[in-house]
Design a protein around this motif. Structure first.
Motif, PDB file in Angstrom:
ATOM      1  N   UNK A  65      -2.763 -31.148 -13.981  1.00 55.89           N
ATOM      2  CA  UNK A  65      -3.169 -30.103 -12.966  1.00 55.89           C
ATOM      3  C   UNK A  65      -4.751 -29.756 -13.033  1.00 55.89           C
ATOM      4  N   UNK A  66      -5.372 -29.273 -11.967  1.00 59.17           N
ATOM      5  CA  UNK A  66      -6.702 -29.387 -11.708  1.00 59.17           C
ATOM      6  C   UNK A  66      -6.904 -27.847 -11.665  1.00 59.17           C
ATOM      7  N   UNK A  67      -7.748 -27.258 -12.492  1.00 58.86           N
ATOM      8  CA  UNK A  67      -8.340 -25.878 -12.607  1.00 58.86           C
ATOM      9  C   UNK A  67      -9.523 -25.614 -11.874  1.00 58.86           C
ATOM     10  N   UNK A  68      -9.581 -24.415 -10.945  1.00 58.58           N
ATOM     11  CA  UNK A  68     -10.788 -23.979 -10.379  1.00 58.58           C
ATOM     12  C   UNK A  68     -11.391 -25.171  -9.594  1.00 58.58           C
ATOM     13  N   UNK A  73     -11.402 -19.191  -5.445  1.00 59.33           N
ATOM     14  CA  UNK A  73     -10.524 -18.750  -6.464  1.00 59.33           C
ATOM     15  C   UNK A  73     -11.222 -18.854  -7.961  1.00 59.33           C
ATOM     16  N   UNK A  74     -12.381 -19.946  -8.238  1.00 57.59           N
ATOM     17  CA  UNK A  74     -13.138 -19.716  -9.346  1.00 57.59           C
ATOM     18  C   UNK A  74     -13.872 -18.435  -9.504  1.00 57.59           C
ATOM     19  N   UNK A  75     -14.438 -18.001  -8.261  1.00 61.05           N
ATOM     20  CA  UNK A  75     -15.300 -16.568  -8.480  1.00 61.05           C
ATOM     21  C   UNK A  75     -14.234 -15.399  -8.683  1.00 61.05           C
ATOM     22  N   UNK A  76     -12.941 -15.467  -8.127  1.00 59.71           N
ATOM     23  CA  UNK A  76     -12.281 -14.497  -8.497  1.00 59.71           C
ATOM     24  C   UNK A  76     -11.669 -14.390  -9.790  1.00 59.71           C
ATOM     25  N   UNK A 230      -5.856 -21.914  -4.090  1.00 57.56           N
ATOM     26  CA  UNK A 230      -7.111 -21.129  -3.432  1.00 57.56           C
ATOM     27  C   UNK A 230      -7.057 -19.539  -3.959  1.00 57.56           C
ATOM     28  N   UNK A 231      -8.172 -18.775  -3.387  1.00 57.74           N
ATOM     29  CA  UNK A 231      -8.020 -17.204  -3.705  1.00 57.74           C
ATOM     30  C   UNK A 231      -6.967 -16.566  -3.457  1.00 57.74           C
ATOM     31  N   UNK A 232      -6.636 -15.458  -4.131  1.00 57.27           N
ATOM     32  CA  UNK A 232      -5.427 -14.619  -3.712  1.00 57.27           C
ATOM     33  C   UNK A 232      -4.340 -14.644  -4.819  1.00 57.27           C
ATOM     34  N   UNK A 233      -4.781 -15.098  -6.059  1.00 61.66           N
ATOM     35  CA  UNK A 233      -3.624 -15.277  -7.155  1.00 61.66           C
ATOM     36  C   UNK A 233      -3.415 -13.771  -7.455  1.00 61.66           C
TER      37      UNK A 233
END
Length: 259
Positions: A65-68, A73-76, A230-233
């Motif tokens: 798995x690849x993070x950020x 998403x990294x920003x959030x 993407x963002x929104x987790x």
């Protein structure tokens, strides 16, 4: 071509899914197409609505798995995106299929969804260059990188937070003919849209990820690569349902439960 793994109540089988939504038919195959190819079994076709879909692939050794891998998403998550792919593993025992329950782990009170595009590897892959990476890809499916956020914060590494049993839903099938460069990713929680992104916003593309990963360790047929979210987790509670939909593939739905 959509390759599904399914059961009608007997042993798991593989088949080619064809037809329009609501009237799909599965043509059974003679074994795992990763190893025996697309050989028809001679069994009669079955309606998709009459089978239970399983995880479309059982990783032979690992989920990488690849993070950020999306800047938003990294920003959030409170940080910058890494210069190189940030890799971690999920064990193959974490993998479940469509509509299988995600069992919230005892001891964690902050479990989150993460809708992602997943890549399935088809050949033994070591030291491949990015320009040749597509030759190693069997196809694409949908993943939910379920994460225990409190464990992620406290443990200092992510093995427990992202590797607990049922933390890697995959499905509904593998799509073998797909351009992954600009696919919509939409995640809903009980029908409410929480993530709405596109694979075009990946920081590190699939070819680079495969090159980077295979430089460190051998990828085996059936291994899966999760490409980031993407963002929104957000957090999910017992009884809630998460659906991840990716353009060109379909949707993956799972309900979260407490044991």
């Amino acid at each position: 071509m959509r390759i599904a793994r399914y059961t009608t109540g007997d042993d798991p089988a593989y088949g080619i899914v064809q037809g329009d939504p609501g009237s799909e038919v599965i043509t059974p195959l003679a074994g795992d197409p990763l190893y025996v190819g697309l050989q028809p079994s001679g069994q009669p076709p079955v309606m998709l609505e009459d089978v239970r879909l399983l995880a479309p692939v059982i990783p032979r050794s690992k989920v990488v798995a690849i993070g950020k891998n999306y800047a938003d998403h990294a920003k959030e998550m409170g940080g910058e995106a890494p210069a190189e792919p940030m890799m971690f593993f999920k064990p193959n025992t974490a993998v479940i299929g469509p509509f299988d329950p995600v069992v919230l782990p005892a001891g964690s009170g902050e479990v989150s969804y993460e809708g992602e595009l997943a890549v399935v590897i088809k050949t033994i892959t070591k030291g491949v260059k990015a320009e040749n990476a597509t030759e190693c890809i069997y196809g694409y499916t949908i993943a939910n990188d379920v994460t225990a956020r409190d464990w992620q914060r406290t443990d200092g590494q992510w093995a427990r937070a992202k590797g607990f049993d049922t933390s890697c839903p995959l499905g509904p099938w593998v799509e073998t003919e797909l351009d992954p460069t600009d696919l919509s990713i939409v995640t809903t929680l009980d029908g409410d849209v929480k993530q709405d992104g596109t694979t075009a916003d990946m920081i590190h593309g699939i070819a680079k990820i495969i090159e980077y990963a295979s430089a460190a360790f051998t990828l085996l047929p059936g291994d899966v690569i999760l490409t980031g979210t993407p963002a929104g987790v957000g957090l999910v509670e017992a009884g809630q349902q998460v659906t991840v939909e990716i353009g060109g593939i379909g949707s993956l739905t799972n309900t979260f439960v407490r044991r």
